[in-house]
Write a protein that holds these residues in place. Structure first.
Motif, PDB file in Angstrom:
ATOM      1  N   LEU A   1       1.012  -1.182  -0.060  1.00  0.00           N
ATOM      2  CA  LEU A   1       0.231  -0.128  -0.066  1.00  0.00           C
ATOM      3  C   LEU A   1       0.773   1.181  -0.174  1.00  0.00           C
ATOM      4  N   ASP A   2       2.012   1.396   0.503  1.00  0.00           N
ATOM      5  CA  ASP A   2       2.729   2.757   1.012  1.00  0.00           C
ATOM      6  C   ASP A   2       3.040   2.719  -0.591  1.00  0.00           C
ATOM      7  N   GLN A   3       3.357   1.351  -1.622  1.00  0.00           N
ATOM      8  CA  GLN A   3       3.778   1.777  -2.730  1.00  0.00           C
ATOM      9  C   GLN A   3       3.309   2.769  -3.839  1.00  0.00           C
ATOM     10  N   LEU A   4       1.585   1.887  -3.513  1.00  0.00           N
ATOM     11  CA  LEU A   4       0.671   2.660  -4.292  1.00  0.00           C
ATOM     12  C   LEU A   4       0.423   4.175  -4.116  1.00  0.00           C
ATOM     13  N   ILE A   5       0.857   4.669  -2.643  1.00  0.00           N
ATOM     14  CA  ILE A   5       0.320   5.856  -2.387  1.00  0.00           C
ATOM     15  C   ILE A   5       1.584   6.293  -2.599  1.00  0.00           C
ATOM     16  N   ALA A   6       3.185   6.106  -2.686  1.00  0.00           N
ATOM     17  CA  ALA A   6       4.544   6.704  -3.161  1.00  0.00           C
ATOM     18  C   ALA A   6       4.208   7.069  -4.679  1.00  0.00           C
ATOM     19  N   ASP A   7       3.612   5.709  -5.181  1.00  0.00           N
ATOM     20  CA  ASP A   7       3.660   6.011  -7.087  1.00  0.00           C
ATOM     21  C   ASP A   7       2.303   7.098  -7.095  1.00  0.00           C
ATOM     22  N   PHE A   8       1.899   7.146  -6.982  1.00  0.00           N
ATOM     23  CA  PHE A   8       0.443   7.894  -7.457  1.00  0.00           C
ATOM     24  C   PHE A   8       0.649   9.402  -6.822  1.00  0.00           C
ATOM     25  N   ASP A   9       1.536   9.814  -5.642  1.00  0.00           N
ATOM     26  CA  ASP A   9       2.172  11.339  -5.388  1.00  0.00           C
ATOM     27  C   ASP A   9       3.138  11.634  -6.678  1.00  0.00           C
ATOM     28  N   THR A  10       4.329  10.976  -7.285  1.00  0.00           N
ATOM     29  CA  THR A  10       4.856  10.695  -7.896  1.00  0.00           C
ATOM     30  C   THR A  10       4.294  11.441  -9.417  1.00  0.00           C
ATOM     31  N   LEU A  11       2.802  10.372  -9.310  1.00  0.00           N
ATOM     32  CA  LEU A  11       1.880  10.708 -10.925  1.00  0.00           C
ATOM     33  C   LEU A  11       1.031  11.693 -10.572  1.00  0.00           C
ATOM     34  N   GLU A  12       1.404  12.267  -9.510  1.00  0.00           N
ATOM     35  CA  GLU A  12      -0.098  14.288  -9.709  1.00  0.00           C
ATOM     36  C   GLU A  12       0.491  14.484 -10.920  1.00  0.00           C
ATOM     37  N   PRO A  13       1.059  15.593 -11.442  1.00  0.00           N
ATOM     38  CA  PRO A  13       1.145  15.917 -12.341  1.00  0.00           C
ATOM     39  C   PRO A  13       1.275  15.322 -13.905  1.00  0.00           C
ATOM     40  N   ARG A  14       1.371  14.632 -13.548  1.00  0.00           N
ATOM     41  CA  ARG A  14       0.278  13.619 -15.024  1.00  0.00           C
ATOM     42  C   ARG A  14      -0.926  13.070 -14.834  1.00  0.00           C
ATOM     43  N   LEU A  15      -1.143  13.396 -13.539  1.00  0.00           N
ATOM     44  CA  LEU A  15      -2.888  12.451 -13.382  1.00  0.00           C
ATOM     45  C   LEU A  15      -3.704  13.814 -14.126  1.00  0.00           C
TER      46      LEU A  15
END
Length: 267
Positions: free
Chosen positions: A160-174
Motif C-alpha cells: 500500500l505504501d508503494q501505491l501511495i508513493a507512486d500516486f504522489d509521484t504521478l500527480e502532475p501527469r494525472l
C-alpha cells in the motif's frame, strides 16, 4: 501204649482245629481287603465285569442348542434398566457432539491462522514461503482461484505504501491532459474546469478535486475506491503500471477476504 495213641490223636485234633481257624481268619481278612480295594479285586478277578454295550446300539450324543436359539431364557427388560440405557445413550451423544465441536474449533483455528499469516505476508510484501503449501492444502480444493491469486501476488508483491508513493509521484501527469489529446479536447477540458455545473450531492469532476479524493481514499486503504476516482483523471492513461498494481492489490485482498470467510466457516 493206648495212652500214647490217645495223646497223639488229641494233639492232631488240636493242630487241625488251629489250621481251620487260620483258614477262616485269612478268608475273612481277604474278603475285607477286596471290599476295601476294588482295583485289587478287579486285578485278582473277583470284581464283576462291566457289561459291554451292544455294537448295533447308537452312542448317545449330547445335543447343542441351535445357533439362533438363545442359550439362556430371555430376560424381560425392566423400566429401571431401560432408563439407565437411555441415560447412557444420551451421555454418549453429548460426548460425540462435544468431540465434533472440538474438532471443528481446532480446524477453524488452524484455517484462520493460515489465512491471517498469508494476509500479513501480502501486506508486508514478502513471499509466502511455507504458507504456500498450507494454503493449497487447506483452501485449494474449494477456493483454487483465490489461492492462485494470493500466490501470484506474493511472488510479485504490491504494498500500500508503494501505491501511495507512486500516486504522489504521478500527480502532475494525472492532472494534466494526455499528450495524444486533440486541440479541441484540450479546449473543452480547460473551459470545463473554468465553469462547472453540478448537483449539490455530486462530487466535483475537476481534476484537482478528483485527485484529492483519490489520494484520500488511497491513504485510508480503500484502494478500490481510489482506483475508481483515479480512472476519472485526465492523465490516467499515462500511468498504466500504477493501474495494474492497484488492480493486483485489490484482487489479492479480495482473495484474502474470501479465504478468511471460508476459514470462519470451516469445520
Amino acid at each position: 501204649m493206648t495212652s500214647a495213641v490217645s495223646s497223639r490223636r488229641a494233639s492232631f485234633g488240636t493242630v487241625l482245629l488251629l489250621a481251620l481257624l487260620l483258614v477262616l481268619v485269612g478268608g475273612a481278612v481277604a474278603i475285607w481287603a477286596l471290599s476295601r480295594f476294588p482295583e485289587a479285586a478287579r486285578l485278582v478277578g473277583f470284581a464283576q465285569p462291566v457289561a459291554a454295550q451292544p455294537a448295533d446300539q447308537p452312542l448317545a450324543v449330547a445335543t447343542l442348542p441351535a445357533p439362533g436359539s438363545p442359550a439362556v431364557p430371555a430376560i424381560e427388560p425392566t423400566p429401571q434398566a431401560e432408563a439407565r440405557v437411555a441415560t447412557l445413550e444420551a451421555r454418549l451423544a453429548r460426548v460425540e457432539t462435544a468431540t465434533a465441536r472440538a474438532e471443528g474449533s481446532a480446524g477453524r483455528a488452524d484455517a484462520l491462522l493460515v489465512a491471517f499469516a498469508a494476509r500479513r505476508a501480502i501486506d508486508r510484501g514478502v513471499a509466502l514461503g511455507y504458507l504456500e503449501p498450507l494454503l493449497s492444502e487447506r483452501f485449494g480444493p474449494s477456493h483454487a482461484r483465490a489461492v492462485a491469486t494470493i500466490v501470484t501476488a506474493s511472488r510479485r508483491p504490491v504494498r500500500l505504501d508503494q501505491l501511495i508513493a507512486d500516486f504522489d509521484t504521478l500527480e502532475p501527469r494525472l492532472k494534466a491532459a494526455p499528450e495524444s489529446a486533440s486541440l479541441w479536447e484540450n479546449v473543452r477540458r480547460e473551459m470545463g474546469s473554468l465553469v462547472s455545473i453540478r448537483r449539490a450531492d455530486q462530487p466535483s469532476q475537476r481534476p484537482v478535486a478528483t485527485y484529492e479524493r483519490a489520494s484520500a481514499r488511497l491513504s485510508s486503504g480503500q484502494v478500490d475506491q481510489a482506483l475508481a476516482e483515479a480512472m476519472r483523471l485526465p492523465g490516467i492513461s499515462g500511468a498504466p503500471q500504477w493501474v495494474a498494481n492497484a488492480r493486483a492489490y485489490i484482487a489479492a485482498h479480495r482473495a484474502l477476504d474470501e479465504i478468511e470467510g471460508a476459514a470462519l466457516l470451516a469445520r
